[in-house]
Design a protein around this motif. Structure first.
Motif, PDB file in Angstrom:
ATOM      1  N   ILE A  81       0.896  -1.181  -0.045  1.00 27.76           N
ATOM      2  CA  ILE A  81       0.066   0.101  -0.016  1.00 27.76           C
ATOM      3  C   ILE A  81       1.015   1.225   0.038  1.00 27.76           C
ATOM      4  O   ILE A  81       0.460   1.990  -0.598  1.00 27.76           O
ATOM      5  CB  ILE A  81      -0.958  -0.228   1.195  1.00 27.76           C
ATOM      6  CG1 ILE A  81      -1.949  -1.109   1.036  1.00 27.76           C
ATOM      7  CG2 ILE A  81      -1.583   1.395   1.394  1.00 27.76           C
ATOM      8  CD1 ILE A  81      -3.009  -1.257   1.983  1.00 27.76           C
ATOM      9  N   GLY A  82       1.942   1.255   0.889  1.00 28.13           N
ATOM     10  CA  GLY A  82       2.782   2.206   0.936  1.00 28.13           C
ATOM     11  C   GLY A  82       3.448   2.747  -0.649  1.00 28.13           C
ATOM     12  O   GLY A  82       3.627   3.693  -0.952  1.00 28.13           O
ATOM     13  N   GLU A  83       3.995   1.308  -1.201  1.00 23.11           N
ATOM     14  CA  GLU A  83       4.680   1.592  -2.485  1.00 23.11           C
ATOM     15  C   GLU A  83       3.720   2.206  -3.388  1.00 23.11           C
ATOM     16  O   GLU A  83       4.037   3.070  -4.494  1.00 23.11           O
ATOM     17  CB  GLU A  83       5.043   0.264  -3.007  1.00 23.11           C
ATOM     18  CG  GLU A  83       6.439  -0.447  -2.239  1.00 23.11           C
ATOM     19  CD  GLU A  83       6.555  -1.843  -2.710  1.00 23.11           C
ATOM     20  OE1 GLU A  83       6.002  -2.364  -3.542  1.00 23.11           O
ATOM     21  OE2 GLU A  83       7.355  -2.387  -1.943  1.00 23.11           O
ATOM     22  N   GLU A  84       2.480   1.897  -3.342  1.00 23.20           N
ATOM     23  CA  GLU A  84       1.446   2.211  -4.422  1.00 23.20           C
ATOM     24  C   GLU A  84       1.106   3.677  -3.954  1.00 23.20           C
ATOM     25  O   GLU A  84       0.635   4.731  -4.979  1.00 23.20           O
ATOM     26  CB  GLU A  84       0.121   1.322  -4.580  1.00 23.20           C
ATOM     27  CG  GLU A  84       0.270   0.158  -4.913  1.00 23.20           C
ATOM     28  CD  GLU A  84       0.840   0.016  -6.239  1.00 23.20           C
ATOM     29  OE1 GLU A  84       0.531   0.763  -7.124  1.00 23.20           O
ATOM     30  OE2 GLU A  84       1.687  -0.885  -6.410  1.00 23.20           O
ATOM     31  N   MET A  85       1.131   4.101  -2.845  1.00 25.07           N
ATOM     32  CA  MET A  85       0.826   5.470  -2.457  1.00 25.07           C
ATOM     33  C   MET A  85       1.818   6.397  -2.944  1.00 25.07           C
ATOM     34  O   MET A  85       2.015   7.653  -3.199  1.00 25.07           O
ATOM     35  CB  MET A  85       0.609   5.910  -0.932  1.00 25.07           C
ATOM     36  CG  MET A  85      -0.751   5.091  -0.354  1.00 25.07           C
ATOM     37  SD  MET A  85      -2.328   5.660  -1.201  1.00 25.07           S
ATOM     38  CE  MET A  85      -2.221   7.213  -0.703  1.00 25.07           C
ATOM     39  N   ALA A  86       3.205   5.986  -3.115  1.00 26.12           N
ATOM     40  CA  ALA A  86       4.199   6.757  -3.623  1.00 26.12           C
ATOM     41  C   ALA A  86       3.907   7.317  -5.104  1.00 26.12           C
ATOM     42  O   ALA A  86       4.527   8.453  -5.396  1.00 26.12           O
ATOM     43  CB  ALA A  86       5.560   5.906  -3.671  1.00 26.12           C
ATOM     44  N   HIS A  87       3.301   6.646  -5.802  1.00 23.82           N
ATOM     45  CA  HIS A  87       3.110   6.994  -6.990  1.00 23.82           C
ATOM     46  C   HIS A  87       1.339   7.166  -7.168  1.00 23.82           C
ATOM     47  O   HIS A  87       0.891   6.347  -8.026  1.00 23.82           O
ATOM     48  CB  HIS A  87       3.613   6.096  -8.301  1.00 23.82           C
ATOM     49  CG  HIS A  87       3.383   4.833  -8.137  1.00 23.82           C
ATOM     50  ND1 HIS A  87       2.454   4.181  -8.499  1.00 23.82           N
ATOM     51  CD2 HIS A  87       4.156   3.697  -7.585  1.00 23.82           C
ATOM     52  CE1 HIS A  87       2.366   2.827  -8.416  1.00 23.82           C
ATOM     53  NE2 HIS A  87       3.624   2.664  -7.811  1.00 23.82           N
ATOM     54  N   PHE A  88       0.889   8.062  -6.342  1.00 26.62           N
ATOM     55  CA  PHE A  88      -0.668   7.962  -6.134  1.00 26.62           C
ATOM     56  C   PHE A  88      -1.454   8.026  -7.358  1.00 26.62           C
ATOM     57  O   PHE A  88      -2.315   7.201  -7.610  1.00 26.62           O
ATOM     58  CB  PHE A  88      -0.937   8.957  -5.300  1.00 26.62           C
ATOM     59  CG  PHE A  88      -2.469   9.205  -4.879  1.00 26.62           C
ATOM     60  CD1 PHE A  88      -3.420   8.307  -4.677  1.00 26.62           C
ATOM     61  CD2 PHE A  88      -2.963  10.390  -5.317  1.00 26.62           C
ATOM     62  CE1 PHE A  88      -4.588   8.416  -4.664  1.00 26.62           C
ATOM     63  CE2 PHE A  88      -4.226  10.884  -5.152  1.00 26.62           C
ATOM     64  CZ  PHE A  88      -5.046   9.659  -4.902  1.00 26.62           C
ATOM     65  N   PRO A  89      -1.269   8.960  -8.290  1.00 26.98           N
ATOM     66  CA  PRO A  89      -2.461   9.106  -9.313  1.00 26.98           C
ATOM     67  C   PRO A  89      -2.375   7.835 -10.124  1.00 26.98           C
ATOM     68  O   PRO A  89      -3.370   7.474 -10.848  1.00 26.98           O
ATOM     69  CB  PRO A  89      -1.901  10.331  -9.967  1.00 26.98           C
ATOM     70  CG  PRO A  89      -0.822  11.170  -9.096  1.00 26.98           C
ATOM     71  CD  PRO A  89      -0.339  10.319  -8.297  1.00 26.98           C
ATOM     72  N   THR A  90      -1.453   7.333 -10.259  1.00 28.70           N
ATOM     73  CA  THR A  90      -1.499   5.961 -10.805  1.00 28.70           C
ATOM     74  C   THR A  90      -1.678   4.707 -10.031  1.00 28.70           C
ATOM     75  O   THR A  90      -1.014   4.452  -9.132  1.00 28.70           O
ATOM     76  CB  THR A  90      -0.204   5.929 -11.784  1.00 28.70           C
ATOM     77  OG1 THR A  90       0.331   7.005 -12.233  1.00 28.70           O
ATOM     78  CG2 THR A  90      -0.035   4.392 -12.714  1.00 28.70           C
ATOM     79  N   GLY A  91      -2.545   3.886 -10.533  1.00 26.04           N
ATOM     80  CA  GLY A  91      -2.944   2.690  -9.846  1.00 26.04           C
ATOM     81  C   GLY A  91      -1.845   1.355  -9.899  1.00 26.04           C
ATOM     82  O   GLY A  91      -1.392   1.642 -10.879  1.00 26.04           O
ATOM     83  N   PRO A  92      -2.343   0.529  -9.134  1.00 27.08           N
ATOM     84  CA  PRO A  92      -1.321  -0.691  -9.150  1.00 27.08           C
ATOM     85  C   PRO A  92      -1.519  -1.434 -10.850  1.00 27.08           C
ATOM     86  O   PRO A  92      -3.126  -1.430 -11.101  1.00 27.08           O
ATOM     87  CB  PRO A  92      -1.816  -1.545  -8.205  1.00 27.08           C
ATOM     88  CG  PRO A  92      -3.183  -1.140  -7.452  1.00 27.08           C
ATOM     89  CD  PRO A  92      -3.362   0.485  -7.928  1.00 27.08           C
ATOM     90  N   ALA A  93      -0.637  -1.846 -11.148  1.00 29.22           N
ATOM     91  CA  ALA A  93      -1.008  -2.935 -12.247  1.00 29.22           C
ATOM     92  C   ALA A  93      -1.861  -3.981 -11.928  1.00 29.22           C
ATOM     93  O   ALA A  93      -1.787  -4.493 -10.896  1.00 29.22           O
ATOM     94  CB  ALA A  93       0.371  -3.140 -12.957  1.00 29.22           C
ATOM     95  N   LEU A  94      -2.431  -4.653 -13.063  1.00 26.98           N
ATOM     96  CA  LEU A  94      -3.098  -5.786 -12.793  1.00 26.98           C
ATOM     97  C   LEU A  94      -2.296  -7.221 -12.433  1.00 26.98           C
ATOM     98  O   LEU A  94      -2.716  -7.926 -11.206  1.00 26.98           O
ATOM     99  CB  LEU A  94      -3.870  -6.325 -14.302  1.00 26.98           C
ATOM    100  CG  LEU A  94      -4.956  -5.566 -14.360  1.00 26.98           C
ATOM    101  CD1 LEU A  94      -5.629  -5.774 -15.710  1.00 26.98           C
ATOM    102  CD2 LEU A  94      -6.098  -5.369 -13.321  1.00 26.98           C
ATOM    103  N   ASP A  95      -0.956  -7.120 -12.729  1.00 23.09           N
ATOM    104  CA  ASP A  95      -0.239  -8.250 -12.282  1.00 23.09           C
ATOM    105  C   ASP A  95       0.666  -7.845 -11.042  1.00 23.09           C
ATOM    106  O   ASP A  95       1.703  -8.530 -10.856  1.00 23.09           O
ATOM    107  CB  ASP A  95       0.689  -8.535 -13.425  1.00 23.09           C
ATOM    108  CG  ASP A  95       1.580  -7.545 -13.993  1.00 23.09           C
ATOM    109  OD1 ASP A  95       1.237  -6.396 -13.555  1.00 23.09           O
ATOM    110  OD2 ASP A  95       2.523  -7.686 -14.709  1.00 23.09           O
ATOM    111  N   ASP A  96       0.183  -6.703 -10.294  1.00 18.99           N
ATOM    112  CA  ASP A  96       1.027  -6.428  -9.246  1.00 18.99           C
ATOM    113  C   ASP A  96       0.756  -7.247  -7.764  1.00 18.99           C
ATOM    114  O   ASP A  96      -0.332  -7.950  -7.967  1.00 18.99           O
ATOM    115  CB  ASP A  96       0.574  -4.830  -8.775  1.00 18.99           C
ATOM    116  CG  ASP A  96       1.596  -4.404  -7.816  1.00 18.99           C
ATOM    117  OD1 ASP A  96       1.218  -3.486  -6.791  1.00 18.99           O
ATOM    118  OD2 ASP A  96       3.101  -4.425  -8.062  1.00 18.99           O
ATOM    119  N   LYS A  97       1.656  -7.587  -7.237  1.00 15.72           N
ATOM    120  CA  LYS A  97       1.599  -8.267  -6.012  1.00 15.72           C
ATOM    121  C   LYS A  97       0.481  -7.869  -5.043  1.00 15.72           C
ATOM    122  O   LYS A  97      -0.088  -8.534  -4.145  1.00 15.72           O
ATOM    123  CB  LYS A  97       2.884  -8.673  -5.285  1.00 15.72           C
ATOM    124  CG  LYS A  97       3.825  -9.532  -6.051  1.00 15.72           C
ATOM    125  CD  LYS A  97       3.367 -10.985  -5.773  1.00 15.72           C
ATOM    126  CE  LYS A  97       4.378 -11.798  -6.233  1.00 15.72           C
ATOM    127  NZ  LYS A  97       4.091 -13.155  -6.076  1.00 15.72           N
TER     128      LYS A  97
END
Length: 171
Positions: free
Chosen positions: A124-140
């Protein structure tokens, strides 16, 4: 021909209104003919046919074949749905949350010594680092998110089943 006469005779019967409004989502009031598909059908010596009016839709149904109900039976409640079906107990939700969160913080070898909760919070912290872009579909992140929440909801469900089973005397 017989059906037409039977239906005509029943259609001319006055339909009494219920004396009280039930506080259930789906209740039925027995009038002079019970349908064959009613939950409980009682057969007595009375030969009156019975109609069924549901307060859920307001529709009146007449039996396809003669079914008899007791003369003293004015209101039949069937298919009753308990409005408090969840029987919420705040303690169950708190203990269910803690009962899953605490064990999910223990490190396991499947995650390289890390815990599921720790990995979820880290992703969650890693995804918030690049906030406007959401996680990729193959992300853990998605694996951790779904695994953690499935475990949480399963723990809460089993906790609710256990508490209500104990309260209702199943065990």
């Amino acid at each position: 021909n017989i059906k037409r006469i039977h239906t005509t005779r029943l259609a001319n019967l006055p339909l009494p209104t219920p004396r009280h409004k039930p506080k259930m989502a789906c209740s039925m009031t027995a009038l002079p003919a019970l349908p064959v598909r009613a939950a409980r059908v009682t057969r007595t010596k009375s030969s009156k046919a019975v109609a069924l009016r549901t307060s859920f839709t307001g529709k009146v149904t007449i039996a396809a074949r003669p079914v008899h109900a007791s003369a003293g039976c004015k209101a039949v409640t069937s298919m009753a749905f308990d409005q408090d079906w969840l029987k919420k107990d705040p303690l169950v939700f708190v203990l269910g949350f803690l009962g899953w969160t605490v064990p999910s913080t223990i490190g396991v070898s499947a995650f390289g010594g890390s815990s599921l909760f720790g990995l979820l919070m880290g992703s969650i912290g890693e995804e918030m680092a690049h906030f406007p872009t959401g996680p990729a579909l193959d992300d853990k992140f998605w694996l951790y998110l779904f695994t953690w929440h499935i475990g949480l909801f399963t723990t809460m469900l089993l906790g609710q089943v256990g508490v209500q089973g104990k309260k209702q005397g199943y065990w």
